[in-house]
Design an enzyme around this catalytic site. Structure first.
Site, mmCIF file in Angstrom:
data_model
loop_
_atom_site.group_PDB
_atom_site.id
_atom_site.type_symbol
_atom_site.label_atom_id
_atom_site.label_comp_id
_atom_site.label_asym_id
_atom_site.label_seq_id
_atom_site.Cartn_x
_atom_site.Cartn_y
_atom_site.Cartn_z
ATOM 1 C CG ASP A 1 22.834 20.148 49.283
ATOM 2 O OD1 ASP A 1 22.063 21.080 49.536
ATOM 3 O OD2 ASP A 1 23.996 20.073 49.723
ATOM 4 C CG ASP B 1 24.941 26.134 49.284
ATOM 5 O OD1 ASP B 1 25.485 26.974 48.568
ATOM 6 O OD2 ASP B 1 23.768 26.237 49.701
ATOM 7 N N GLY C 1 23.560 22.501 55.094
ATOM 8 C CA GLY C 1 22.226 21.967 54.812
ATOM 9 C C GLY C 1 21.152 22.516 55.736
ATOM 10 N NE ARG D 1 19.150 33.355 54.181
ATOM 11 C CZ ARG D 1 18.378 33.992 53.309
ATOM 12 N NH1 ARG D 1 17.776 35.116 53.627
ATOM 13 N NH2 ARG D 1 18.207 33.511 52.091
ATOM 14 C CB SER E 1 20.437 27.802 49.659
ATOM 15 O OG SER E 1 20.619 29.101 49.140
ATOM 16 C CG ASP F 1 27.579 19.272 51.206
ATOM 17 O OD1 ASP F 1 26.338 19.403 51.151
ATOM 18 O OD2 ASP F 1 28.332 20.128 51.677
HETATM 19 C C1 G6P Z 1 22.662 25.418 52.385
HETATM 20 C C2 G6P Z 1 23.944 25.653 53.124
HETATM 21 C C3 G6P Z 1 23.706 26.213 54.513
HETATM 22 C C4 G6P Z 1 22.800 27.412 54.439
HETATM 23 C C5 G6P Z 1 21.499 27.038 53.784
HETATM 24 C C6 G6P Z 1 20.564 28.242 53.635
HETATM 25 O O1 G6P Z 1 22.033 24.279 52.840
HETATM 26 O O2 G6P Z 1 24.683 24.460 53.236
HETATM 27 O O3 G6P Z 1 24.897 26.529 55.109
HETATM 28 O O4 G6P Z 1 22.570 27.911 55.723
HETATM 29 O O5 G6P Z 1 21.750 26.508 52.496
HETATM 30 O O6 G6P Z 1 21.072 29.056 52.651
HETATM 31 P P1 G6P Z 1 20.529 30.512 52.272
HETATM 32 O O7 G6P Z 1 21.230 30.787 50.986
HETATM 33 O O8 G6P Z 1 19.061 30.383 52.109
HETATM 34 O O9 G6P Z 1 20.957 31.385 53.365
HETATM 35 MG MG MG Z 2 25.060 21.146 51.104
#
Ligand code: G6P
Ligand code: MG
Length: 961
Positions: A11, A13, A49, A52, A119, A172
């Site tokens: 993962d 973030d 995780g 968006r 993400s 995480d």
């Molecule tokens: C990760 C983060 C989330 C976020 C997601 C989408 O999993 O933990 O909080 O919403 O990615 O991210 P992005 O960068 O595509 O908005």
């Molecule tokens: Mg994460």
């Protein structure tokens, strides 16, 4: 657990970099801007995780705002623009700790890496963080369903062409961990909030090192898991015995299996630190300056075991409630215990306490206790009072020399309270050693000082289960430790991490010995024994293994010859570094041994103390103590075993040889020559029912071998130089040789046996049928003089000599076995294993098997009625010797040789040992002895030398004599 790791899936973030703050800040700002609503930070974790758009839906839902699809898309897009600004400055300095090292390690190991982030900014961030080259693949999160669906991870495995079982995933967030697990992969949780669901959790990736990966990939050792299960709660006595059986230890800390919630009364939880002792005064009516004037006793140290439980202010323990059921398990292959106690606090109100414990092997200061409490009622008020405190002191004294005196040994020094934990320091009153204990918990508690204890309280309303993990750290001044408990507390990882590492450690431990027989009950008992033996010592060169290990205060925690003769072979054959540590302790205390030699009137050499903790003789009764000069040769015998098995000249030159020489010189000067040969007079052999005799056969046999080995080593120039450097001359070598050549032994003409000593066989034979069962052990019921004047043995003596140094004349051996066995009470737990070995070697299998079954009961069935004071460690070591020396006929003297006899009492017995760093697998089935090694190796079986072809079983037919 045996993974073949081919891919690591990450993962982004919260694992590789920390963008949580930026993501959430962007959401907060946008939602405020559009709806003028503040989003509480507590909702942040819900978005981890999560994609968006989904994140936005969750947040809007949390603050009760409805928005149409168009608005959602717009806000999501704008949030991302803002987010990108917030991370614009990201570079490699924003990598989380340990990431680069881990990626490099994976690269070196040829493990593929993929990014499985929700993400869409993944590729941009990898580039900014300058780690994109490490990644073989980035999965596009929009190509399939998001976490907790396993899609992203399964897709990565598919495209990397790797089976899911060969993948590990790092996450995480709970949604991510669930995704990894439903993909059938091994889930590693990362970050400061432990994820209960992960297979293992670490606060930072720095903990995922080569050893960790190796642990995950260990091949199966083929030994089925062994678990000791007890459901008995019928008596308080049994609970006390179980405290010993379920004790956990790591060579330094011994933590007895008391209940965290306590018993409500008569609690005496015990924790020991190996080698931590207090002085106790000795009083002799007729004193001599040559007697030890003070004794040493192993001290029950600061107690961290208590976590008292109250439900609606009602104490939950077996005194204040009805104990409905109790189930305990010792997971021997995992190095941890579990206990489930079900209490009825009032009619139909059931509280279930589940406790798990481990004493960490990898972090030798650490004890972890994990408590889970459940009620069958709603809204119970739960209070847990967790403590660190001075040890409880038991009252009363005893005439039994095997038990420890009961007085308080520790006094309070200081305490230190912090928001996250607390420490307590105490010192021994006479020996002035200091120990420190610290505690912290998985939940925030409030720590306060109450008298001389620190109490932390945890209050909650019990809806479902409440889970509290307690971390206790212990350290002591005698181990020269610098770290303070406070810094240890601040460096902890989540429980699941320690549990995983513990499993790795115990997997290696079982892999190293692989002892198995065709009998499951015997396997369980043997593994129980070996687990305790492994945990008893050998991890530090300044401490050793007590007669009770660190499982109880019996024998005052003293180290005896038991270690070298009964326990050390296990370490030498499976964990040679630990074996060397045990002997390093003798070397470390050699100065005291020299002083002791002077007290015994010998001006040169060293006399190893009969019983000691700090290296000074602590035996107040010399006839059955100091007079056992054979301990010198016992240690030399062990040194030789270690050398023969390791060929470690560095060990020999820095530790082994000097010990061997100094102990030999003492014996040379203690003894004397006359026209009949060399004699060691005024000695006591292993059998303590015969004291201060001349020419004890065991002592002489061992001394003869001992002297010969010194001479043997000194033939090599570098050892010759060392011999002189230690302070001895060619004349001394000549004398040693002469003494060995002319060592006095007597074969009795009438019985055709090896005489135990010069007068033994002319004494009156004690008819053992005249000694009632309730007068055993005899040492507690008869005056020593009554015992000494008879032919009666407490334990194997001459036969032990014949087992360690086999006689050529099998007939004398056989006669001797039966002669001495007949007059042996086995009042010592050191006895039967040796007779059993002799019996197996002489093909008296029924006798051997009887001994085997008996010795396995000593602790597990509390056959000697004092297992509550600790395990019988020599007997435990003896059970291993029965397999190795008895069934495989292993002899480690000038070389390593096997003399197996046809197996009649088992279908098979198998094991693994290490010779000069190479593994050797052994298997005996009926009349077939099989050996296998990974390298070319020659092994002696009987009189034949057998060449082993690598990785191939070589079978040797075991002949019938
Ligand atoms: C990760 C983060 C989330 C976020 C997601 C989408 O999993 O933990 O909080 O919403 O990615 O991210 P992005 O960068 O595509 O908005
Ligand atoms: Mg994460």
């Amino acid at each position: 657990m045996s993974l073949k790791i081919q891919a690591a899936l990450f993962d982004l973030d919260g694992v590789l970099t920390s963008t949580t703050e930026q993501h959430f800040q962007a959401w907060q700002m946008k939602i405020k801007e559009v709806f003028n609503v503040d989003v509480d930070p507590k909702y942040e974790t819900l978005t981890r995780g999560v994609s968006r758009v989904e994140s936005l839906r969750i947040l809007l839902n949390a603050v009760n705002i409805q928005a149409d699809e168009q608005t959602i898309q717009t806000i999501a897009h704008e949030k991302n623009e803002l987010y990108k600004e917030l991370i614009e400055h990201f570079d490699e300095s924003h990598l989380l700790e340990g990431v680069t090292e881990l990626l490099q390690l994976l690269k070196r190991k040829g493990i593929k890496c993929a990014l499985c982030s929700a993400s869409k900014n993944g590729p941009t961030l990898l580039k900014a963080l300058k780690i994109e080259d490490y990644f073989d693949l980035v999965i596009d999160p929009s190509s399939g369903p998001g976490k907790p669906d396993p899609y992203l991870f399964l897709e990565a495995a598919r495209r990397l062409n790797v089976e899911p079982q060969a993948c590990i995933g790092f996450e995480d967030a709970i949604s991510g961990v669930k995704a990894i697990q439903s993909a059938g992969m091994f889930a590693i949780g990362v970050g400061f909030e432990p994820l209960d669901f992960a297979d293992v959790h670490v606060y930072s990736l720095t903990k995922i090192d080569a050893a960790f990966l190796e642990g995950l990939t260990r091949e199966d050792h083929g030994v089925p898991p062994q678990t000791l299960i007890h459901d008995d709660h019928s008596s308080f006595e049994q609970l006390k015995v179980d405290e010993t059986l379920f004790a956990l230890s790591n060579g330094v800390i011994g933590f007895k299996g008391s209940f965290a919630e306590g018993y409500g009364k008569d609690d005496l939880p015990q924790t020991f630190i190996n080698g931590f002792y207090n002085f106790i005064p000795y009083h002799y009516e007729e004193n001599s300056i040559h007697f030890p004037q003070v004794g040493q006793t192993m001290v029950n140290v600061l107690d961290g075991s208590a976590m008292h439980v109250f439900v609606n202010q009602h104490p939950v323990d077996l005194t204040h409630c009805r104990l409905v059921s109790l189930h305990r398990e010792y997971r021997l292959h995992e190095g941890c215990t579990q206990r489930v106690a079900v209490y009825e606090i009032e009619k139909n109100h059931i509280i279930t306490i589940k406790e798990e414990r481990l004493v960490s092997r990898s972090t030798p200061h650490l004890i972890v206790m994990s408590l889970n409490i459940e009620s069958n009622h709603q809204h119970d008020e739960l209070l847990i009072k967790s403590m660190i405190r001075l040890p409880q002191v038991k009252q009363g004294s005893s005439m039994d020399p095997r038990l420890a005196k009961s007085i308080s040994h520790l006094e309070f020094v200081s305490s230190n309270l912090h928001e996250e934990g607390a420490t307590l320091r105490a010192k021994t009153m006479a020996s002035h050693l200091e120990c420190e204990i610290g505690m912290t918990h998985s939940h925030k508690g409030n720590y306060r000082l109450e008298n001389e204890s620190v109490v932390a309280e945890f209050k909650t309303t019990l809806h479902q289960a409440f889970h509290l993990t307690k971390y206790v750290v212990l350290k002591a001044s005698h181990l020269d430790e610098e770290v303070s408990c406070l810094s240890l507390l601040s460096d902890l990882q989540p429980y699941s991490y320690y549990k995983t590492i513990q499993r790795f450690d115990f997997h290696s431990f079982v892999s190293a010995h692989r002892v198995m027989t065709s009998r499951e009950d015997i396997n369980l008992a043997l593994h129980f024994n070996l687990t305790h033996l492994y945990g008893s010592g050998g991890v530090h060169p300044h401490i050793q293994i007590g007669a009770k290990g660190i499982s109880g205060e019996g024998y005052e925690g003293h180290y005896f010859w038991d270690t070298e003769i009964y326990m050390l072979p296990f370490f030498a054959l499976t964990h040679p570094t630990q074996a060397k540590n045990l002997l390093a302790y003798r070397h470390h205390t050699l100065g005291f041994a020299k002083e002791e030699a002077r007290k015994l009137g010998v001006n040169r050499g060293a006399k190893i103390p009969w019983r000691t903790i700090n290296g000074q003789e602590a035996s107040p009764y010399y006839p059955a103590g100091s007079a056992q000069v054979h301990i010198n040769s016992d240690i030399a015998y062990a040194i030789n075993q270690v050398y023969v098995l390791t060929h470690d000249d560095h060990f020999m030159k820095t530790i082994g040889f000097e010990l061997m020489v100094e102990t030999a010189i003492f014996l040379l000067d203690y003894g004397h020559f006359n026209e009949t040969g060399f004699h060691l007079d005024g000695v006591t052999g292993p059998d303590e029912y015969t004291a201060i005799v001349n020419d004890n056969a065991y002592t002489n046999k061992m001394a003869q071998f001992h002297f010969n080995r010194v001479v043997h080593f000194a033939q090599r120039p570098e050892y010759r130089v060392l011999f002189e450097h230690i302070g001895y001359t060619q004349d001394d070598l000549d004398e040693l040789k002469k003494a060995a050549d002319h060592m006095y032994f007597m074969i009795d003409k009438q019985h055709h046996v090896l005489a135990q000593d010069s007068t033994f066989l002319s004494k009156k034979v004690l008819d053992l049928t005249t000694i009632p069962k309730d007068k055993r052990p005899m040492l507690l019921h008869y005056h020593p003089l009554f015992i000494y004047k008879h032919q009666v043995l407490k334990q194997a003596d001459t036969i032990l000599g014949c087992v360690l140094l086999p006689l050529e004349d099998q007939e004398v051996f056989k006669n001797s076995l039966h002669y001495y066995l007949n007059i042996t009470t086995h009042d010592s737990s050191l006895s039967k294993a040796i007779y059993g070995i002799a019996a197996y070697r002489l093909r008296e299998d029924t006798l051997g098997q009887e001994a085997f079954e008996d010795i396995l009961k000593i602790d597990l069935k509390n056959a000697r009625h004092h297992t509550q004071h600790g395990l019988h460690l020599a007997n435990i070591g003896g059970s291993y010797l029965l397999v190795m020396y008895g069934l495989f006929g292993l002899v480690i003297n000038e070389d390593v040789s096997f003399h197996p006899q046809p197996l009649t009492t088992f279908e098979f017995v198998s094991s693994r040992i290490q010779i000069q760093g190479q593994w050797l697998d052994l298997r005996l089935e009926r009349e077939m002895f099989s050996l296998r090694s990974e390298v070319l190796m020659s092994v002696r079986v009987g009189q034949d030398t057998i060449k082993l072809i690598p990785n191939t079983w070589t079978m040797v037919k075991v002949s019938k004599p």
